[in-house]
Design a protein around this motif. Structure first.
Motif, PDB file in Angstrom:
ATOM      1  N   THR A 134       0.730  -1.216  -0.433  1.00  0.00           N
ATOM      2  CA  THR A 134      -0.195  -0.190   0.170  1.00  0.00           C
ATOM      3  C   THR A 134       0.825   1.010   0.204  1.00  0.00           C
ATOM      4  OG1 THR A 134      -0.804   0.198   2.120  1.00  0.00           O
ATOM      5  CG2 THR A 134      -1.548  -1.222   1.130  1.00  0.00           C
ATOM      6  N   TYR A 135       0.427   1.946  -0.248  1.00  0.00           N
ATOM      7  CA  TYR A 135       0.743   3.254  -0.320  1.00  0.00           C
ATOM      8  C   TYR A 135       0.936   3.920   0.651  1.00  0.00           C
ATOM      9  CZ  TYR A 135       1.709   8.460  -0.901  1.00  0.00           C
ATOM     10  OH  TYR A 135       2.223   9.654  -0.182  1.00  0.00           O
ATOM     11  N   GLU A 136       0.502   3.388   1.708  1.00  0.00           N
ATOM     12  CA  GLU A 136       0.551   3.908   3.188  1.00  0.00           C
ATOM     13  C   GLU A 136       1.707   3.257   3.745  1.00  0.00           C
ATOM     14  OE1 GLU A 136      -0.087   6.119   4.811  1.00  0.00           O
ATOM     15  OE2 GLU A 136      -1.443   6.658   4.133  1.00  0.00           O
ATOM     16  N   GLU A 137       2.857   1.406   3.218  1.00  0.00           N
ATOM     17  CA  GLU A 137       3.126   1.318   3.245  1.00  0.00           C
ATOM     18  C   GLU A 137       4.741   1.874   2.980  1.00  0.00           C
ATOM     19  OE1 GLU A 137       1.581  -3.605   3.969  1.00  0.00           O
ATOM     20  OE2 GLU A 137       1.623  -2.397   2.165  1.00  0.00           O
ATOM     21  N   SER A 167      -1.212  -8.276   3.006  1.00  0.00           N
ATOM     22  CA  SER A 167      -2.678  -8.182   1.624  1.00  0.00           C
ATOM     23  C   SER A 167      -3.509  -8.204   1.667  1.00  0.00           C
ATOM     24  CB  SER A 167      -1.851  -7.311   1.467  1.00  0.00           C
ATOM     25  OG  SER A 167      -1.199  -7.319  -0.276  1.00  0.00           O
ATOM     26  N   ILE A 208      -5.942   3.548  -3.388  1.00  0.00           N
ATOM     27  CA  ILE A 208      -5.318   5.115  -2.862  1.00  0.00           C
ATOM     28  C   ILE A 208      -6.712   5.782  -2.749  1.00  0.00           C
ATOM     29  CG2 ILE A 208      -3.050   6.297  -2.596  1.00  0.00           C
ATOM     30  CD1 ILE A 208      -1.349   4.897  -4.264  1.00  0.00           C
ATOM     31  N   LYS A 240       4.989   4.879   2.694  1.00  0.00           N
ATOM     32  CA  LYS A 240       5.667   5.927   3.160  1.00  0.00           C
ATOM     33  C   LYS A 240       6.399   5.674   4.729  1.00  0.00           C
ATOM     34  CE  LYS A 240       1.628   8.521   3.778  1.00  0.00           C
ATOM     35  NZ  LYS A 240       0.677   9.024   3.794  1.00  0.00           N
ATOM     36  N   GLN A 241       6.246   4.251   5.492  1.00  0.00           N
ATOM     37  CA  GLN A 241       6.446   4.611   6.397  1.00  0.00           C
ATOM     38  C   GLN A 241       8.416   2.912   5.952  1.00  0.00           C
ATOM     39  OE1 GLN A 241       3.283   0.696   7.752  1.00  0.00           O
ATOM     40  NE2 GLN A 241       2.753   1.980   8.545  1.00  0.00           N
TER      41      GLN A 241
END
Lengths: 488, 277
Positions: free
Chosen positions: A244-247, B27, A428, A249-250
Motif C-alpha cells: 500500500t501507499y501507507e507501507e 494484504s 489509494i 511511506k513507512q
C-alpha cells in the motif's frame, strides 16, 4: 535552456559547419528514403520493417538541416529535444555526441525515433515543411540512427548522476512515463524504485507495440541504461494492492509517481461483441507481444483467416499487421471515417497497405453474428459518408440509410481506445479522479495528494509514448522542487 | 520467483500449494485472487487464494490439472519456484452480518470458498456450508470447512459420501427448512447457474465468484468480460464476485471455451513431448 542552446549554436565548430555548404546546396538535397524489408517477405515474420539509415545517408540527411537561428522543429517536440544540436553533430560525424545530446532530454531515444508521430510534431514544424514546401528533414530517422549507432558501438554513455541524496522515490509502472521519470530522478540523485505490475519491464513498449516496429532488444538496452543509473525495478508488484501507499511511506519513500498507464479496453456495446473471436486489441497484442502466443509461449491466440480490426489508430495498425503475419488471408481495417481522418502515423498506414491490408474506410460495425458454438462468423457494417466537421475538427461520419455490408470474419479486434487503468486510483484513498477515470493533476502533474504525481495515460487517457515521456520529465522536475521546498 | 513451501495432492488432479508470498499474505482478503505464471514463456493463470499465513508469509492455492499451464504448475515440487506471481487482485468479498449464510462450493471452487466461509463466520453469521463433488475422493477441505461452519452438508453425484445428489439439492434442503439471508456460490459456471436459478426462486440474494479467462488480470485486456444485468463487466476489476441473479452464465460458459480446441491440441502436443501419456 534556450539561452544555453543559443550559446551552443554559436560555438565555433557549428558556425564553421554552417558556412561549409550554402543553404541553397543544403536545400537541393532530397530527403533520404528509409530502407525497408520487402513487404511480401516481412508480412510473414516479426523482423523490424524499417532497416535504418547507413552512416553515409545519415551524414547527407543531416546536411539538409539549416541549423536555423529559431529552430521551429523544437517547438514541435513535446520534450523540446535540441534537434539542431544533435543533427549538426551527426553532420560532423560525432554520432556519439549526437546520442548524448538526445539522452539529455529523452530517456528512450531509440524508441522515440521509431514510434513518435514525427510528421505531426518536429517534422511538421520544420522549416522545409513550413516555408520551403519541401519534405522535412528526416529528424525521426536521424534520431533513430544516432541512438542505434551508440547502442551498436557498445560505448553507450550513462548520463551523469548527482551524488545519491538518500531520498527514496517510488514509481508505479515501467512504461515510457515511469522510465523517463525514473531516469530523470536518478540524474538528480534520488534513490528510485519502479514497481511494475506485469512480469516484464517496459509497459506498452513491450505488451503493445509489436517487434516488427520496435524490437525488444532496443527497449532492453534502454532499460539497462536506466538500471545502470541506479534505478531499481521490481516486477509483479502492484502499488495499492501488493503493497500500500501507507507501507511505502513507512518504508521511507518521500514521493510517488503514478504512471500506471492504460486500462480497460473500450467496446462499442453492440450486439455480438462478447462472441468468441471478438476481443480488444489490448488482449490480442498482449497475448502475442508480451506472452509470446503463436511463438514460444504457452498462451493461446486465435489466428484467424478473416480478421477485422475496428479502428484507425496506431494500435489498430499494429493489430492488423500482426494478424497478417499470423497468416490471415484477409486482414482488414474497419474505420468509420475516411483515411484522411485516421489518427495512425502515415508510415504505419503506408506499411500496412504495402503488406496487403485491406482498408474498409467509411464503414462502421453495427452487429456481429455467430454460429451455434458462439464463434463470430459475420460482421454487419453500416456504410458511412462524411458530413460536417465535428468538435475535433474532423468531418464526422454520417450513416447512409440502408447501406449495409455483411462480411465474413472469424476474428474481430476492437481497437477504439482504452480507459485509464482503475487499479491504482481506486486503491489509494484521497486521489481524485475525473469522470473519465483519469487522475486529477495540476499544471505540475501533482495529484490531490501532494507527494503523489502522475503522468502518461493515467492522466491523459490515451496518448503517445513521447507525451508520456514528457510527463515523466515534467513531473520529475516538479517533484524535485516540491521535495526541496517541503524540506524532505 | 515464489518458493513452494508445501505441496499436497487433494486428489490425483487437484494439488494444494503453500507458496511464499509475504506481501500478498499480509494484504489479501477473502475473495482476492493472484495470477501465476510458470516458466519464462508460461501463461498467466488466475487462481483464487484459498488461505494465507501472514506470520509465515505464505498463501495457499488449490490447482486443478486441466491444460498445459496447470499441468506445468502441478508438476512443481516443494522447494521449487513459481516464476511469476502477482496479487492480490480483484475486489474483496463483501462481508457483513447477514444472519444465516449458505456457502455452496463445487469441485475446486471449494478452495476459494474457504476464506469466504471463514470471514462470514467471523462476522457473526450462522454459516451452512454445502460441499459438492462428483465422488468421495474429490471432496476437499472438509475438515477446514467444518471448523468454520455451523453445519456442513456434503453432496456427491454418485452417493459415495454424504448425500447423493448435486449441490442444488443440498441448498434446497436448507431453503425448505429455514430462512436464509444470503447465499455465496463458487464453482463451475453451470453449477453456479443452477444455484442462481434456485435461490432466485426462493428470493435469496446470491453472490457468485467467477473464474474467467484472463491475460494480464490487471484491468487491461478485457478477456474476462461477462454480462451482468445486461451490461459488460470485467471480472478482474469489477469482480470476481457479482450478483448471481444478474450474471449471464451461459455466455460465461461459452467464453470459457474460447480456446478449447487450441488448448486440447497443445495438451496432446505437451504429453507427446514429455512422454507422460
Amino acid at each position: 535552456m534556450t539561452e544555453n542552446r543559443a550559446t551552443t549554436r554559436n560555438i565555433p565548430w557549428r558556425e564553421q559547419l554552417r558556412k561549409s555548404i550554402t543553404n541553397k546546396e543544403r536545400t537541393a538535397i532530397s530527403r533520404v528514403h528509409m530502407h525497408e524489408l520487402d513487404a511480401n517477405y516481412r508480412n510473414h515474420n516479426n523482423e523490424e520493417v524499417n532497416m535504418g539509415l547507413t552512416l553515409e545517408e545519415a551524414l547527407t540527411e543531416a546536411k539538409r538541416c539549416l541549423d536555423c537561428p529559431n529552430p521551429t522543429c523544437m517547438s514541435g517536440c513535446p520534450v523540446s529535444i535540441d534537434i539542431p544540436g544533435f543533427v549538426k553533430n551527426i553532420e560532423r560525424n560525432e554520432i556519439l555526441e549526437a546520442a548524448s545530446i538526445l539522452k539529455q532530454t529523452s530517456a528512450l531515444p531509440a524508441v522515440c525515433g521509431r514510434v513518435c508521430p514525427q510528421e505531426k510534431q518536429c517534422e511538421a514544424a520544420c522549416i522545409y515543411t513550413q516555408k520551403l514546401g519541401k519534405e522535412a528533414v528526416a529528424i525521426g530517422y536521424l534520431e533513430r540512427f544516432a541512438a542505434d549507432f551508440e547502442r551498436e558501438s557498445g560505448q553507450a554513455s550513462i548520463p551523469a548522476c548527482a551524488p545519491n541524496n538518500g531520498i527514496k522515490i517510488a514509481v508505479v509502472g515501467s512504461g515510457p512515463a515511469g522510465l523517463s521519470f525514473a531516469g530523470d530522478m536518478a540524474k538528480r540523485g534520488y534513490q528510485v524504485t519502479v514497481f511494475e505490475a506485469l512480469h516484464e519491464i517496459g509497459g506498452v513498449l513491450k505488451y503493445g507495440i509489436p517487434e516488427f516496429r520496435l524490437p525488444n532488444d532496443v527497449i532492453d538496452v534502454e532499460i539497462e541504461n536506466i538500471k545502470k543509473m541506479g534505478v531499481e525495478i521490481i516486477t509483479n508488484c502492484i502499488v495499492g494492492k501488493t503493497i500500500t501507499y501507507e507501507e511505502l511511506k513507512q518504508e521511507g519513500y518521500k514521493g510517488l509517481f503514478v504512471a500506471s498507464g492504460a486500462g480497460l479496453p473500450r467496446f462499442m456495446n453492440i450486439s455480438g461483441e462478447n462472441l468468441i473471436g471478438v476481443m480488444s486489441s489490448n488482449e490480442y497484442l498482449t497475448r502475442i507481444n508480451l506472452m509470446g502466443a503463436s511463438r514460444d509461449g504457452d498462451t493461446p491466440v486465435l489466428s484467424g483467416k478473416n480478421v477485422a480490426i475496428i479502428g484507425g489508430g496506431n494500435t489498430a495498425m499494429d493489430a492488423v499487421r500482426t494478424a497478417k503475419r499470423l497468416g490471415a488471408n484477409r486482414a482488414m481495417i474497419v474505420y468509420r471515417r475516411s483515411e484522411h481522418e485516421m489518427p495512425a502515423r502515415i508510415e504505419e498506414i503506408k506499411h500496412a497497405k504495402e503488406e496487403g491490408i485491406e482498408f474498409l474506410t467509411l464503414h462502421n460495425p453495427i452487429e456481429y453474428l455467430g454460429d451455434e458454438r458462439g464463434h463470430v462468423t459475420t460482421m454487419r457494417l453500416q456504410k458511412m459518408e462524411l458530413g460536417e466537421p465535428d468538435e475535433s475538427g474532423r468531418r464526422s461520419p454520417v450513416e447512409i440509410p440502408g447501406a449495409i455490408d455483411n462480411i465474413e470474419v472469424d476474428t474481430v479486434i476492437v481497437s477504439i481506445g482504452v480507459s485509464p487503468n482503475p487499479l491504482v486510483p481506486s486503491s489509494i484513498q484521497g486521489l481524485n479522479v475525473t469522470k473519465w477515470g483519469t487522475l486529477v493533476v495540476n499544471d505540475d502533474l501533482q495529484t490531490t495528494i501532494p507527494a503523489i504525481y502522475a503522468g502518461g495515460d493515467i492522466v491523459r487517457g490515451g496518448a503517445t509514448v513521447i507525451l508520456a515521456m514528457g510527463d515523466g520529465r515534467k513531473a520529475a522536475a516538479a517533484m524535485d522542487e516540491y521535495l526541496h521546498s517541503s524540506n524532505c | 520467483m515464489n518458493k513452494i513451501l508445501k505441496k499436497a495432492f487433494f486428489s490425483s488432479n487437484v494439488v494444494y500449494f503453500e507458496v511464499e508470498a509475504p506481501l500478498i499474505a499480509r494484504s489479501r482478503k477473502a475473495g482476492h485472487f493472484v495470477l501465476v505464471k510458470v516458466g519464462t514463456h508460461g501463461e498467466r493463470i488466475p487462481l483464487t487464494i484459498a488461505a494465507s499465513d501472514p506470520v509465515k508469509g505464505s498463501i495457499s492455492l488449490v490447482v486443478q490439472r486441466v491444460g498445459v499451464s496447470s499441468t506445468k504448475l502441478c508438476a512443481l515440487n516443494e522447494g521449487e519456484y513459481i516464476t511469476d506471481l502477482v496479487g492480490p487482485l480483484g475486489k474483496a468479498t463483501h462481508i457483513e452480518q447477514f444472519g444465516t449464510v449458505v456457502c455452496a462450493g463445487g469441485g475446486v471452487g471449494v478452495a476459494p470458498l474457504l476464506p469466504i466461509v471463514e470471514a462470514m463466520k467471523k462476522a457473526g453469521n450462522r454459516v451452512i456450508t454445502i460441499l459438492a463433488a462428483r465422488s468421495k475422493d474429490l471432496v476437499i477441505l472438509e475438515e477446514q470447512m467444518r471448523a468454520n461452519s455451523d453445519e456442513v452438508i456434503v453432496m456427491t453425484d454418485d452417493g459415495t459420501y454424504g448425500k447423493k445428489g448435486i449441490v442444488t439439492a443440498g441448498i434446497e434442503e436448507v431453503l425448505l427448512r429455514e430462512h436464509v439471508d444470503m447465499c455465496v456460490t463458487v464453482g463451475p459456471a453451470v453449477m453456479m447457474k443452477y444455484v442462481a436459478l434456485l435461490t432466485k426462486k426462493y428470493n435469496v440474494p446470491t453472490m457468485a465468484s467467477l473464474n474467467t479467462i484472463m491475460v494480464d488480470g490487471t484491468g487491461m485486456c478485457g478477456a474476462c468480460r461477462v454480462t451482468v444485468g445486461g451490461k459488460t463487466k470485467f471480472v478482474c476489476i469489477d469482480g470476481p464476485e457479482f450478483d448471481a441473479h444478474q450474471v449471464d452464465f451461459d455466455e460465461m460458459q461459452m467464453r470459457l471455451g474460447s480456446y478449447k480446441e487450441i488448448e486440447r491440441e497443445a495438451m496432446e502436443h505437451y504429453l507427446e513431448e514429455t512422454g507422460s501419456n
